[in-house]
Every structure is written in structure tokens, then in C-alpha cells.
Design a protein around this motif. Structure first.
Motif, PDB file in Angstrom:
ATOM      1  N   PRO A   7       0.853  -1.182   0.000  1.00  0.00           N
ATOM      2  CA  PRO A   7       0.000   0.000   0.000  1.00  0.00           C
ATOM      3  C   PRO A   7       0.893   1.237   0.000  1.00  0.00           C
ATOM      4  O   PRO A   7       1.632   1.492   0.960  1.00  0.00           O
ATOM      5  N   ALA A   8       0.876   1.993  -1.087  1.00  0.00           N
ATOM      6  CA  ALA A   8       1.799   3.116  -1.279  1.00  0.00           C
ATOM      7  C   ALA A   8       1.038   4.434  -1.174  1.00  0.00           C
ATOM      8  O   ALA A   8       0.090   4.670  -1.953  1.00  0.00           O
ATOM      9  N   VAL A   9       1.437   5.265  -0.245  1.00  0.00           N
ATOM     10  CA  VAL A   9       0.760   6.540  -0.001  1.00  0.00           C
ATOM     11  C   VAL A   9       1.779   7.575   0.455  1.00  0.00           C
ATOM     12  O   VAL A   9       2.890   7.243   0.857  1.00  0.00           O
ATOM     13  N   GLU A  10       1.367   8.841   0.408  1.00  0.00           N
ATOM     14  CA  GLU A  10       2.016   9.878   1.190  1.00  0.00           C
ATOM     15  C   GLU A  10       1.023  10.325   2.252  1.00  0.00           C
ATOM     16  O   GLU A  10      -0.149  10.582   1.943  1.00  0.00           O
ATOM     17  N   ASN A  11       1.460  10.405   3.487  1.00  0.00           N
ATOM     18  CA  ASN A  11       0.602  10.910   4.556  1.00  0.00           C
ATOM     19  C   ASN A  11       0.800  12.417   4.610  1.00  0.00           C
ATOM     20  O   ASN A  11       1.716  12.913   5.259  1.00  0.00           O
ATOM     21  N   ASN A  12      -0.050  13.124   3.887  1.00  0.00           N
ATOM     22  CA  ASN A  12       0.164  14.552   3.699  1.00  0.00           C
ATOM     23  C   ASN A  12      -0.994  15.359   4.268  1.00  0.00           C
ATOM     24  O   ASN A  12      -1.943  14.810   4.843  1.00  0.00           O
ATOM     25  N   ILE A  13      -0.923  16.665   4.099  1.00  0.00           N
ATOM     26  CA  ILE A  13      -1.902  17.575   4.682  1.00  0.00           C
ATOM     27  C   ILE A  13      -2.541  18.411   3.576  1.00  0.00           C
ATOM     28  O   ILE A  13      -1.847  19.017   2.761  1.00  0.00           O
ATOM     29  N   SER A  14      -3.864  18.415   3.549  1.00  0.00           N
ATOM     30  CA  SER A  14      -4.616  19.297   2.660  1.00  0.00           C
ATOM     31  C   SER A  14      -6.037  19.355   3.194  1.00  0.00           C
ATOM     32  O   SER A  14      -6.351  18.785   4.248  1.00  0.00           O
ATOM     33  N   GLY A  15      -6.918  20.008   2.455  1.00  0.00           N
ATOM     34  CA  GLY A  15      -8.285  20.164   2.927  1.00  0.00           C
ATOM     35  C   GLY A  15      -9.044  18.865   3.055  1.00  0.00           C
ATOM     36  O   GLY A  15     -10.036  18.794   3.795  1.00  0.00           O
ATOM     37  N   ASN A  16      -8.623  17.818   2.355  1.00  0.00           N
ATOM     38  CA  ASN A  16      -9.334  16.539   2.437  1.00  0.00           C
ATOM     39  C   ASN A  16      -8.542  15.479   3.194  1.00  0.00           C
ATOM     40  O   ASN A  16      -8.794  14.282   3.049  1.00  0.00           O
ATOM     41  N   ALA A  17      -7.567  15.909   4.005  1.00  0.00           N
ATOM     42  CA  ALA A  17      -6.799  14.944   4.811  1.00  0.00           C
ATOM     43  C   ALA A  17      -7.709  14.280   5.842  1.00  0.00           C
ATOM     44  O   ALA A  17      -8.650  14.888   6.354  1.00  0.00           O
ATOM     45  N   TYR A  18      -7.419  13.028   6.144  1.00  0.00           N
ATOM     46  CA  TYR A  18      -8.198  12.378   7.199  1.00  0.00           C
ATOM     47  C   TYR A  18      -7.831  12.984   8.549  1.00  0.00           C
ATOM     48  O   TYR A  18      -6.755  13.529   8.731  1.00  0.00           O
ATOM     49  N   ARG A  19      -8.778  12.936   9.479  1.00  0.00           N
ATOM     50  CA  ARG A  19      -8.679  13.726  10.701  1.00  0.00           C
ATOM     51  C   ARG A  19      -8.670  12.854  11.952  1.00  0.00           C
ATOM     52  O   ARG A  19      -9.173  11.728  11.936  1.00  0.00           O
ATOM     53  N   PRO A  20      -8.142  13.386  13.054  1.00  0.00           N
ATOM     54  CA  PRO A  20      -8.276  12.693  14.337  1.00  0.00           C
ATOM     55  C   PRO A  20      -9.762  12.474  14.671  1.00  0.00           C
ATOM     56  O   PRO A  20     -10.598  13.353  14.451  1.00  0.00           O
TER      57      PRO A  20
END
Length: 457
Positions: A275-288
Motif C-alpha cells: 500500500p503506497a501513499v504519502e501521509n500529507n496535509i490538505s483540505g481533504n486529509a483524514y482527521r483525528p
């Protein structure tokens, strides 16, 4: 990257292995000037200690290299850059020494030179006649691949570039390759991978490589492919983020092991899932406190977006379990807690099957590629319970973090499948003989050795 191992040449200089335990007796057999010189420079034939001896013409006549009680590649690992850049040959026909010398030389010759030209070329070693050339080449090329994938910055090693590296490996060995990208992850029921990776400009994907006879025992390798980890909305500090190009180290390891398996032609049906991803930040990032659906049907509460590796591995492990392989082994740069417990040089092995664990640890002993078994301590399962979902990805506790991470992963593996999880650093903080600073293969040779023994007569 060259292995610095060459076919015979007209002129090469001898490298003479001298066993540490037998050094005093060996010294007495040498000419008086040699004895005097070695005594004057304090040479003791310690493991990996070299000495250059000159001839009557003042040129190099031979090189001595100390070899300890246990023969390892690392005794030879410094020689490619310690010696002048010339051709050498090993003055031994001992197969164990020949294999160790060739492998140590090849691993010591590695330099990551994609962006900066090397200041010199390594010395070259003529292939020792008694070396198992196929085995050494397969291992050395695999370790070089692992190191290079990890060392490559995220700008040039995001999910699509990692997929391209896997596809190139598949093409080399005639393996089948498939990649599920972006919104297709949702269509094919990999919601956790998509949710973690959707915030990045480079789309997340699931890499799927298969090779070998379909009727052979199934061996599935799963590698965490977080190509860069900002921590997500639970953002890391600057110092904590610095080395996060290496967070795809698990994927590099399983591709390296796949290289060894295919190069050796092992009688297995190999599958590699990344599973290849970047854990990044934007308006649609998953949240706590979001709740993540998974392929298995379990729901995961996000206690911390920086515990993303186990979330993406959940979908891959669930897929791996669906065809009931003979074993599953995953690699991941999963927790800092494992490094607190074991340091940076000793990966932790978690395993649900004592027989598989014994095989892997035996492989570690045979190859000198250390692992340490850690417990899947069931009472700590209470720490990943959630009030709103089936489990949570973060305990909120500073204790037992590598264990609770492994217990999380175990939820996504079918109970009757032998499974191992290796929590690796995948990085040398400083250089050692044969192991330059930077990306490193840890436990890969051990696991390959274990698979070789487990599935061949």
C-alpha cells in the motif's frame, strides 16, 4: 550500481584472510621483515583489520585481512574504499570465506550516487572461484535495491515511482504486475489506503506483484509504502519529519526479498503487496477521531493521524489473507517504540506461529542478520479498544507501542495463517564496515534464508 565484483583479469593483487585465533602461529611462518613490519604497526588480525604489505619493488605485494571466529561479510566490507582502486583476488578456496568476501565486498562497494558524483571508484574483487556466484549476486543486488529505494527522496520516490520500481522488478523476472490507483481503490474495496493517501498530490495506490507456479506454496510479503510521512494533521515536528523519506522502508524490504526469491528460482508462488501513499496535509486529509472503514469490514477510529502505517497495512493484510497463503510476512517502519525497546540496529519480530518464528530466527543466525522476537501480548489488546469503532489506531499511552501496533495488524490476518511482522528502522545512523550511513536492509537476508529452508527440500 556496480557490485565491484569482476571476472578474472591479468593482474590482480592477493587479499590474504588471516584468522584472528591463528594469527600468532601464522606470523611465525612469515619472513622476518614482514614480522617486524606487522609488529611495528600493531597489527593483530582483528576482524576486519587490514594491512598492506609491500614487495621488493616498493609496490603493493599483498593485503592481509583479519577474520574473526565467526566468518561474516563485514570483515571484508571496508576494503572496497579502504584499498587503492585496483583489482584484487581472494587468496583462499574456502567456500564460506569466498561467499563472505564476495558479499561483503559487494555491500561495501555501495554508494548512493544519484545526485552527487562519487569522488572515487571502489576497488574491485575478482569473483572467488569457490563462491556461490548466483546466491551472492542475488543477495547483493537485493540489498543495493533496498538501500537505493530508501535513500531516494520522496520527490523522486512517491507512490507512482515506487510502483514503477516494482513494475521494473516484475518485468526483469517475468512476474505479473498490477496497480490499483486513486479512486479505483474505493471501487475495489481498499478504503483505508485511499483515506490515508487521498490528501497528497500523488495518488495512493496498491501495488500487487505475483510470480511463480500457481500450484506452489503461497508466500505473501506485505510492505508499508508510506513514501513520506508528515504525520498528517497530527503533524510531526521538523526534527521528527526529517528522515521520513525512509517511511517506505518496509516496501523496499519486501521488494528486495522478492528479488532474492525470484533470482534464486525458489519453488513458491510469491505475492508482494504494497500500500503506497504519502501521509500529507490538505483540505481533504483524514482527521483525528475520524472512523476509517477497512477491506475486512472492521472499523478503525483515528486516534492519531501519525499512526497511518498500520491503517494502510490493514487493507493489504486483509487482501493477503483472502487466498490463505502458507505464510504472510510484513515489514514496516512502524513504531518509534520498537527503536526505544531494541535500538536502531535490531528489528523486532512479532509472530503468531512458533514454527515460523523459529525458522526466521534460525535464518537470522545463519546469515548474521539479527532479529529479536517480541511478544504479541494479548492483554494489551484492551489498549486498542475504541468506544465508537471496532479498534483504534493509537492508544494514547507511551507504553508498549510496538506491541499494540502489532496487535492492531493481527486483527487483519486470518487466525489460521502463519504471519510475521518485522518492525524495522531501515536506516544506518552511522557508517559501519559494509554498511554505509543511510538506507539499510535489516532482516531481509534472514527472511529470505528462512523461506528458502522452509520451502525447499
Amino acid at each position: 550500481m556496480s557490485l565491484a565484483l569482476i571476472d578474472p583479469v591479468d593482474a590482480s593483487l592477493p587479499v590474504v584472510p588471516v584468522m584472528t585465533d591463528g594469527y600468532d602461529a601464522w606470523l611465525l611462518t612469515q619472513p622476518a621483515p614482514v614480522q617486524r613490519w606487522l609488529q611495528d604497526i600493531g597489527y593483530k588480525a582483528k576482524d576486519g583489520q587490514s594491512a598492506i604489505l609491500s614487495g621488493a619493488d616498493g609496490g603493493i605485494a599483498q593485503v592481509l585481512i583479519g577474520v574473526g571466529k565467526t566468518i561474516t561479510p563485514w570483515a571484508f566490507g571496508s576494503l572496497p574504499y579502504e584499498l587503492p582502486a585496483r583489482s584484487y583476488h581472494l587468496a583462499s578456496d574456502n567456500p564460506e570465506l569466498c561467499d563472505a568476501a564476495a558479499l561483503g565486498w559487494a555491500l561495501g562497494a555501495y554508494r548512493f550516487d544519484r545526485y552527487k558524483k562519487a569522488d572515487r571508484q571502489p576497488a574491485e574483487l575478482v569473483w572467488p572461484e569457490a563462491a556461490n556466484r548466483k546466491a551472492v549476486e542475488g543477495t547483493a543486488e537485493a540489498v543495493h535495491l533496498i538501500r537505493t529505494l530508501i535513500n531516494t527522496p520522496a520527490e523522486d520516490m512517491g507512490p507512482p515511482e515506487l510502483a514503477a520500481a516494482a513494475e521494473a522488478l516484475a518485468e526483469r523476472f517475468g512476474a505479473a504486475f498490477r496497480c490499483v490507483v486513486g479512486e479505483d481503490l474505493l471501487k475495489e474495496n481498499f478504503p483505508a489506503i485511499h483515506m490515508v493517501g487521498r490528501a497528497a498530490a500523488k495518488e495512493p495506490c496498491l501495488i500487487d506483484l505475483t510470480w511463480g507456479d500457481e500450484s506452489a506454496p503461497k508466500v505473501t510479503l506485505v510492505g508499508k509504502g508510506v513514501c513520506f510521512d508528515t504525520g498528517g494533521l497530527n503533524i510531526k515536528t521538523g526534527g521528527g519529519m526529517t528522515m521520513m523519506k525512509k517511511d517506505m522502508g518496509g516496501s523496499a524490504h519486501v521488494l528486495g526479498i522478492a528479488h532474492m526469491i525470484m533470482a534464486a528460482g525458489l519453488p513458491v508462488r510469491l505475492r508482494v503487496l504494497i500500500p503506497a501513499v504519502e501521509n500529507n496535509i490538505s483540505g481533504n486529509a483524514y482527521r483525528p477521531m475520524d472512523v476509517v472503514p477497512t477491506r475486512k469490514g472492521l472499523t478503525v477510529e483515528v486516534g492519531n493521524t501519525d499512526a497511518e502505517g498500520r491503517v494502510v497495512l490493514a487493507d493489504a493484510l486483509a487482501l493477503a489473507s483472502e487466498e490463505s497463503p502458507a505464510m504472510i510476512m510484513d515489514f514496516a517502519t512502524l513504531t518509534g517504540a520498537a527503536r526505544v525497546a531494541l535500538g536502531t540496529e535490531l528489528p523486532g519480530l512479532f509472530c503468531n506461529d512458533d514454527g515460523l518464528a523459529a525458522d526466521v530466527l534460525a535464518g537470522a543466525d545463519r546469515t548474521g542478520d539479527p532479529l529479536w522476537r517480541m511478544p504479541l501480548w494479548k492483554p494489551y489488546g484492551r489498549m486498542i479498544e475504541s468506544k465508537v469503532a471496532d479498534i483504534t489506531n493509537s492508544t494514547g499511552s507511551p507504553y508498549g507501542g510496538s506491541i499494540t501496533a502489532a496487535l492492531f495488524l493481527e486483527h487483519f490476518v486470518a487466525e489460521d495463517i502463519p504471519w510475521g511482522h518485522i518492525d524495522v528502522m531501515a536506516w544506518n545512523l552511522s557508517a559501519k564496515p559494509g554498511r554505509p550511513e543511510g538506507g539499510e536492509a535489516q532482516g531481509a537476508r534472514a527472511v529470505f534464508n528462512a523461506i528458502s529452508k522452509r520451502f525447499t527440500a
